[in-house]
Design a protein around this motif. Structure first.
Motif, PDB file in Angstrom:
ATOM      1  N   GLY A 273      -1.045 -39.505  -9.974  1.00 50.23           N
ATOM      2  CA  GLY A 273      -1.244 -38.332  -9.131  1.00 50.23           C
ATOM      3  C   GLY A 273      -1.286 -38.740  -7.673  1.00 50.23           C
ATOM      4  N   PRO A 274      -1.612 -37.812  -6.788  1.00 50.46           N
ATOM      5  CA  PRO A 274      -1.641 -38.123  -5.357  1.00 50.46           C
ATOM      6  C   PRO A 274      -2.673 -39.184  -4.994  1.00 50.46           C
ATOM      7  CG  PRO A 274      -2.514 -35.914  -5.806  1.00 50.46           C
ATOM      8  CD  PRO A 274      -1.905 -36.408  -7.065  1.00 50.46           C
ATOM      9  N   ASP A 275      -3.716 -39.324  -5.823  1.00 46.08           N
ATOM     10  CA  ASP A 275      -4.754 -40.323  -5.563  1.00 46.08           C
ATOM     11  C   ASP A 275      -4.611 -41.560  -6.450  1.00 46.08           C
ATOM     12  OD1 ASP A 275      -6.003 -38.691  -3.632  1.00 46.08           O
ATOM     13  OD2 ASP A 275      -7.005 -37.558  -5.224  1.00 46.08           O
ATOM     14  N   GLY A 276      -3.450 -41.724  -7.089  1.00 44.01           N
ATOM     15  CA  GLY A 276      -3.234 -42.866  -7.973  1.00 44.01           C
ATOM     16  C   GLY A 276      -3.360 -42.480  -9.434  1.00 44.01           C
ATOM     17  N   MET A 277      -3.747 -43.440 -10.267  1.00 43.32           N
ATOM     18  CA  MET A 277      -3.832 -43.203 -11.700  1.00 43.32           C
ATOM     19  C   MET A 277      -4.967 -42.248 -12.039  1.00 43.32           C
ATOM     20  SD  MET A 277      -3.266 -46.771 -13.695  1.00 43.32           S
ATOM     21  CE  MET A 277      -1.825 -47.764 -13.422  1.00 43.32           C
ATOM     22  N   GLY A 278      -4.695 -41.378 -13.006  1.00 49.15           N
ATOM     23  CA  GLY A 278      -5.709 -40.467 -13.523  1.00 49.15           C
ATOM     24  C   GLY A 278      -5.336 -40.038 -14.924  1.00 49.15           C
ATOM     25  N   LEU A 279      -6.189 -39.255 -15.543  1.00 49.40           N
ATOM     26  CA  LEU A 279      -5.921 -38.773 -16.894  1.00 49.40           C
ATOM     27  C   LEU A 279      -4.903 -37.642 -16.869  1.00 49.40           C
ATOM     28  CD1 LEU A 279      -9.421 -38.653 -18.605  1.00 49.40           C
ATOM     29  CD2 LEU A 279      -7.600 -40.309 -18.981  1.00 49.40           C
ATOM     30  N   ALA A 280      -3.984 -37.674 -17.822  1.00 49.30           N
ATOM     31  CA  ALA A 280      -3.018 -36.592 -17.960  1.00 49.30           C
ATOM     32  C   ALA A 280      -3.639 -35.405 -18.688  1.00 49.30           C
ATOM     33  CB  ALA A 280      -1.779 -37.088 -18.711  1.00 49.30           C
ATOM     34  N   ILE A 281      -4.593 -35.694 -19.575  1.00 49.34           N
ATOM     35  CA  ILE A 281      -5.319 -34.648 -20.294  1.00 49.34           C
ATOM     36  C   ILE A 281      -6.779 -35.074 -20.378  1.00 49.34           C
ATOM     37  CG2 ILE A 281      -3.371 -33.826 -21.667  1.00 49.34           C
ATOM     38  CD1 ILE A 281      -4.357 -35.558 -23.947  1.00 49.34           C
ATOM     39  N   GLY A 282      -7.651 -34.134 -20.706  1.00 49.92           N
ATOM     40  CA  GLY A 282      -9.060 -34.479 -20.832  1.00 49.92           C
ATOM     41  C   GLY A 282      -9.942 -33.247 -20.862  1.00 49.92           C
ATOM     42  N   HIS A 283     -11.236 -33.457 -20.948  1.00 52.33           N
ATOM     43  CA  HIS A 283     -12.266 -32.413 -20.961  1.00 52.33           C
ATOM     44  C   HIS A 283     -12.292 -31.635 -22.275  1.00 52.33           C
ATOM     45  CE1 HIS A 283     -13.260 -33.243 -16.831  1.00 52.33           C
ATOM     46  NE2 HIS A 283     -12.000 -33.040 -16.467  1.00 52.33           N
ATOM     47  N   THR A 284     -11.213 -30.966 -22.621  1.00 52.78           N
ATOM     48  CA  THR A 284     -11.221 -30.135 -23.828  1.00 52.78           C
ATOM     49  C   THR A 284     -10.429 -30.746 -24.979  1.00 52.78           C
ATOM     50  OG1 THR A 284      -9.311 -28.870 -23.034  1.00 52.78           O
ATOM     51  CG2 THR A 284     -11.502 -28.021 -22.504  1.00 52.78           C
ATOM     52  N   THR A 285      -9.782 -31.862 -24.734  1.00 52.37           N
ATOM     53  CA  THR A 285      -9.051 -32.570 -25.783  1.00 52.37           C
ATOM     54  C   THR A 285      -8.845 -34.003 -25.322  1.00 52.37           C
ATOM     55  OG1 THR A 285      -7.121 -32.504 -27.263  1.00 52.37           O
ATOM     56  CG2 THR A 285      -6.726 -32.001 -24.937  1.00 52.37           C
ATOM     57  N   SER A 286      -8.182 -34.788 -26.145  1.00 55.34           N
ATOM     58  CA  SER A 286      -7.868 -36.177 -25.811  1.00 55.34           C
ATOM     59  C   SER A 286      -6.540 -36.522 -26.454  1.00 55.34           C
ATOM     60  CB  SER A 286      -8.962 -37.122 -26.334  1.00 55.34           C
ATOM     61  OG  SER A 286      -9.002 -37.085 -27.760  1.00 55.34           O
ATOM     62  N   GLY A 287      -5.973 -37.640 -26.023  1.00 54.40           N
ATOM     63  CA  GLY A 287      -4.735 -38.096 -26.647  1.00 54.40           C
ATOM     64  C   GLY A 287      -4.925 -38.368 -28.129  1.00 54.40           C
ATOM     65  N   ALA A 288      -6.076 -38.932 -28.484  1.00 54.91           N
ATOM     66  CA  ALA A 288      -6.339 -39.261 -29.888  1.00 54.91           C
ATOM     67  C   ALA A 288      -6.447 -38.000 -30.747  1.00 54.91           C
ATOM     68  CB  ALA A 288      -7.614 -40.085 -29.993  1.00 54.91           C
ATOM     69  N   GLU A 289      -7.084 -36.966 -30.214  1.00 59.49           N
ATOM     70  CA  GLU A 289      -7.192 -35.715 -30.978  1.00 59.49           C
ATOM     71  C   GLU A 289      -5.828 -35.063 -31.156  1.00 59.49           C
ATOM     72  OE1 GLU A 289     -11.084 -33.417 -29.863  1.00 59.49           O
ATOM     73  OE2 GLU A 289     -10.521 -34.738 -28.178  1.00 59.49           O
ATOM     74  N   GLN A 290      -5.010 -35.127 -30.130  1.00 62.43           N
ATOM     75  CA  GLN A 290      -3.659 -34.583 -30.264  1.00 62.43           C
ATOM     76  C   GLN A 290      -2.852 -35.359 -31.285  1.00 62.43           C
ATOM     77  OE1 GLN A 290      -1.845 -34.177 -26.395  1.00 62.43           O
ATOM     78  NE2 GLN A 290      -3.317 -32.628 -25.744  1.00 62.43           N
ATOM     79  N   LEU A 291      -3.041 -36.692 -31.298  1.00 60.65           N
ATOM     80  CA  LEU A 291      -2.357 -37.515 -32.297  1.00 60.65           C
ATOM     81  C   LEU A 291      -2.822 -37.157 -33.700  1.00 60.65           C
ATOM     82  CD1 LEU A 291      -0.498 -39.894 -33.057  1.00 60.65           C
ATOM     83  CD2 LEU A 291      -2.482 -41.403 -32.715  1.00 60.65           C
ATOM     84  N   GLN A 292      -4.124 -36.958 -33.887  1.00 56.73           N
ATOM     85  CA  GLN A 292      -4.646 -36.587 -35.203  1.00 56.73           C
ATOM     86  C   GLN A 292      -4.032 -35.279 -35.698  1.00 56.73           C
ATOM     87  OE1 GLN A 292      -7.432 -38.179 -37.499  1.00 56.73           O
ATOM     88  NE2 GLN A 292      -5.722 -37.082 -38.426  1.00 56.73           N
ATOM     89  N   ALA A 293      -3.849 -34.320 -34.783  1.00 59.13           N
ATOM     90  CA  ALA A 293      -3.225 -33.054 -35.166  1.00 59.13           C
ATOM     91  C   ALA A 293      -1.786 -33.248 -35.623  1.00 59.13           C
ATOM     92  CB  ALA A 293      -3.279 -32.075 -33.994  1.00 59.13           C
ATOM     93  N   LYS A 294      -1.116 -34.262 -35.082  1.00 56.06           N
ATOM     94  CA  LYS A 294       0.276 -34.533 -35.469  1.00 56.06           C
ATOM     95  C   LYS A 294       0.356 -35.353 -36.747  1.00 56.06           C
ATOM     96  CE  LYS A 294       1.810 -34.397 -30.690  1.00 56.06           C
ATOM     97  NZ  LYS A 294       1.355 -35.013 -29.469  1.00 56.06           N
ATOM     98  N   LEU A 295      -0.732 -36.049 -37.087  1.00 60.37           N
ATOM     99  CA  LEU A 295      -0.789 -36.868 -38.310  1.00 60.37           C
ATOM    100  C   LEU A 295      -1.980 -36.409 -39.149  1.00 60.37           C
ATOM    101  CD1 LEU A 295      -0.206 -40.421 -36.748  1.00 60.37           C
ATOM    102  CD2 LEU A 295       1.471 -39.039 -38.003  1.00 60.37           C
ATOM    103  N   PRO A 296      -1.937 -35.201 -39.695  1.00 57.42           N
ATOM    104  CA  PRO A 296      -3.118 -34.636 -40.345  1.00 57.42           C
ATOM    105  C   PRO A 296      -3.589 -35.405 -41.575  1.00 57.42           C
ATOM    106  CG  PRO A 296      -1.169 -33.272 -40.752  1.00 57.42           C
ATOM    107  CD  PRO A 296      -0.786 -34.274 -39.714  1.00 57.42           C
ATOM    108  N   GLY A 297      -2.715 -36.152 -42.214  1.00 56.83           N
ATOM    109  CA  GLY A 297      -3.126 -36.904 -43.396  1.00 56.83           C
ATOM    110  C   GLY A 297      -3.714 -38.267 -43.089  1.00 56.83           C
ATOM    111  N   ALA A 298      -3.585 -38.717 -41.850  1.00 57.48           N
ATOM    112  CA  ALA A 298      -4.069 -40.036 -41.443  1.00 57.48           C
ATOM    113  C   ALA A 298      -5.497 -39.935 -40.928  1.00 57.48           C
ATOM    114  CB  ALA A 298      -3.159 -40.617 -40.375  1.00 57.48           C
ATOM    115  N   HIS A 299      -6.112 -41.108 -40.691  1.00 61.98           N
ATOM    116  CA  HIS A 299      -7.461 -41.169 -40.136  1.00 61.98           C
ATOM    117  C   HIS A 299      -7.386 -41.904 -38.796  1.00 61.98           C
ATOM    118  CE1 HIS A 299      -8.680 -39.720 -43.993  1.00 61.98           C
ATOM    119  NE2 HIS A 299      -8.340 -40.838 -44.611  1.00 61.98           N
TER     120      HIS A 299
END
Length: 197
Positions: A80-106
């Motif tokens: 971002g304008p101030d350098g590296m930052g999170l693309a997502i956060g607060h209400t979700t995470s990358g890991a939670e989005q991954l879990q939704a895409k791999l519902p049978g995995a842990h």
């Protein structure tokens, strides 16, 4: 244990070194190389995603990891304008989005809080480096915690997978110190309980 690492870069290669030294059977593969991501996931007891965050979407479409721990090493980082930052956060995470895409995995979020240099070699520290982990399946977290110990880390359970919302920005703290504050990449966080009061 058979550990399948998807991603042949610095992180995947470093983890392979550490786990092979601990006696595990490890295969590395990529999205387009042989063995490919699907073959790795089918073969492995534990699947490790050591790829850029942007690659998760395409990988999740090609693998099935039913009832298997899937270690998510990625971080949803954007410039971002101030350098590296999170693309997502607060209400979700990358890991939670991954879990939704791999519902049978842990999915278990970990190995995102330190550089590849420490992943490959955790010796020489006054205390075992800490590695937090988060996931919704307790059995999967126990397996992953054991693998962290095999690498020389002290695993600390952060709770359910929603706690990846804490661990992904925590990685930025390490990155900031390593790069912007010029402490270099050969260090890690540690937990030091008070022994004397």
């Amino acid at each position: 244990m058979r550990i399948g690492i998807i991603g042949k870069g610095r992180v995947g290669s470093a983890l392979a070194v550490g786990w092979r030294a601990a006696g595990h059977e490890v295969q590395l593969g990529g999205r387009e190389t042989s063995p490919n991501a699907s073959e790795i996931a089918n073969w492995a007891d534990v699947v490790v995603l050591a790829v850029p965050f942007a690659a998760l979407e395409s990988i999740a479409q090609t693998i099935i990891a039913a009832d298997k721990p899937v270690i998510d090493c990625t971080n949803p980082i954007a410039m971002g304008p101030d350098g590296m930052g999170l693309a997502i956060g607060h209400t979700t995470s990358g890991a939670e989005q991954l879990q939704a895409k791999l519902p049978g995995a842990h999915v278990v979020k970990t190995l995102n809080q330190v550089g590849a240099e420490v992943m490959a070699d955790t010796t020489g520290f006054a205390h075992a480096p800490v590695q937090f982990l988060a996931g919704d399946n307790e059995a999967a977290k126990k397996v992953v915690a054991s693998l962290l110990v095999d690498l020389g880390f002290e695993p600390l359970d952060a709770g359910g997978l929603s706690k990846a919302r804490l661990l992904e920005p925590f990685a930025l703290t390490w990155i900031n110190q390593a790069i912007a504050q010029k402490h270099g990449r050969d260090w890690a966080f540690g937990a030091m309980p008070r022994t004397v009061k």
